[in-house]
Design an enzyme around this catalytic site. Structure first.
Site, PDB file in Angstrom:
ATOM      1  CB  SER A 185     -21.066   8.867 -13.357  1.00 15.16           C
ATOM      2  OG  SER A 185     -21.580   8.712 -12.059  1.00 15.16           O
ATOM      3  CG  ASP A 204     -14.835   5.556  -8.976  1.00 19.79           C
ATOM      4  OD1 ASP A 204     -15.474   5.764  -7.929  1.00 19.79           O
ATOM      5  OD2 ASP A 204     -15.313   5.700 -10.115  1.00 19.79           O
ATOM      6  CG  HIS A 231     -17.142   8.735  -9.494  1.00 15.17           C
ATOM      7  ND1 HIS A 231     -17.259   7.594 -10.272  1.00 15.17           N
ATOM      8  CD2 HIS A 231     -18.215   9.517  -9.815  1.00 15.17           C
ATOM      9  CE1 HIS A 231     -18.345   7.672 -11.025  1.00 15.17           C
ATOM     10  NE2 HIS A 231     -18.945   8.832 -10.773  1.00 15.17           N
TER      11      HIS A 231
END
EC number: 2.3.1.31
Length: 352
Positions: free
Chosen positions: A134, A302, A332
């Site tokens: 991320s 995701d 995610h």
């Protein structure tokens, strides 16, 4: 870390970075691995003697694990702008008062510069790998493009080469939720408690994007909290609430208890600015200059960082870079919860 002149012209006269380490650095300073956290993460990646509590990537780092601390010197910093020991809006400025609204806008490149100084301070001459998911993956890419001579391998999980319009849109809703809370006070609410309602709303928005629609439906559906009826009557007042509301309230309360709203806004806007191609002729040109090894992974469910974006990143990196798929129904956050699915592939790709 000394003073910092930020990418956009801001100035911090004395920057501090909190960090944790595992393992032992070799004499040549080249057996090091850098692990970078996501938006509301911190430096505690894994347990160690000083802090035996489980870290947020416990399966990744440790003796005999994919990043073997019997072999590698692992470093995990808390990002500039954070609230877990690094200089951020809640930190004291030179006048002794918290920075608050005076804290400058910082970018991921500013964060990388402070981390480069940390490497120099520790005696690290090269990273065998820079690993992140991320926002951590975005910082890892900035490291690879900004300092390719130091980065032998880069691992990017559930991230992209630049923030998309949709990612920016979700982020803007979160920062507005914080700023529109009357207790934001223009950013000068320290020592607090500050805009806890706005921060809680921001976390509810964010957490919804971190989880998949299928997971929320499967876990909660339209079920009521406890034995209450959440519907009331069509024409009358609503009674009770849905289980998914209770879940989001719980996630919001957890974050509000541990995270500073100013840091949340600072780090979110840093991630909004993410673009490795900025000032470098575009993403394709920037990535083409990275000569090291690369590992890319995506979570199949995701809906914040789409697998197609990981596929584009892999295509633009030099050489044949496959996209490793993490199969997870949750969305995610699967890069954190299901990391073990790709641990061996990452180890092999980065020669860890």
């Amino acid at each position: 870390m000394g003073e910092l002149h930020t990418e956009t012209g801001g100035h911090l006269p004395d920057v501090r970075l909190a960090y944790e380490t595992w393992g032992t650095l070799d004499a040549d300073g080249a057996n090091a691995v850098l692990v970078l956290h996501a938006l509301t993460g911190d430096a505690h990646v894994a347990s160690h003697r000083a802090d035996p509590s489980a870290g947020w990537w416990e399966e990744l780092v440790g003796p005999g694990r994919a990043v073997d601390t019997d072999r590698w010197f692992v470093v995990a910093p808390n990002m500039l702008g954070g609230c877990d020991g690094s200089t951020g809006p809640s930190s004291p400025a030179p006048d002794g008062a918290p920075w608050g609204s005076r804290f400058p806008f910082v970018t991921l490149r500013d964060a990388v510069e402070t981390e480069r100084r940390l490497a120099e301070h520790l005696g690290v001459t090269a990273w065998q790998a820079v690993i992140g998911g991320s926002m951590g993956g975005a910082r890892a890419l900035e490291w690879a493009v900004t300092h390719p001579e130091m980065v032998r391998g880069v691992a990017v999980l559930a991230s992209t080469a630049c923030s998309s319009a949709e990612q920016i849109a979700w982020a803007q809703a979160q920062t507005q939720a914080v700023r529109l809370d009357p207790d934001w006070a223009g950013g000068d609410y320290h020592p607090g408690p500050g805009p806890v309602v706005g921060l809680g709303i921001a976390r509810r928005i964010a957490h919804t994007t971190y989880r998949s629609a299928a997971e929320l439906e499967g876990r909660f559906g339209r079920a009521a909290q406890g034995a209450e009826n959440p519907f009331g009557t069509v024409a009358g007042p609503r009674a009770g609430r849905y289980q998914v509301e209770s879940y989001l309230d719980h996630q919001a309360a957890k974050l509000v208890d541990r995270f500073d709203a100013g840091s949340y806004v600072t780090l979110t806007e840093a991630l909004m600015s993410h673009d490795v191609g900025r000032g470098r002729g575009g993403v394709e040109a920037a990535l083409a200059g990275y000569p090291g090894r690369a590992f890319v992974a995506a979570v199949d469910s995701d809906r914040l960082y789409f697998p197609a974006e990981s596929e584009r990143l892999a295509r633009l990196l030099p050489g044949e870079v496959p996209v490793h798929t993490i199969a997870s129904p949750i969305g995610h956050d699967g890069f954190l919860t299901e990391y073990a699915q790709v641990a061996e592939e990452l180890k092999a790709a980065l020669e860890l």
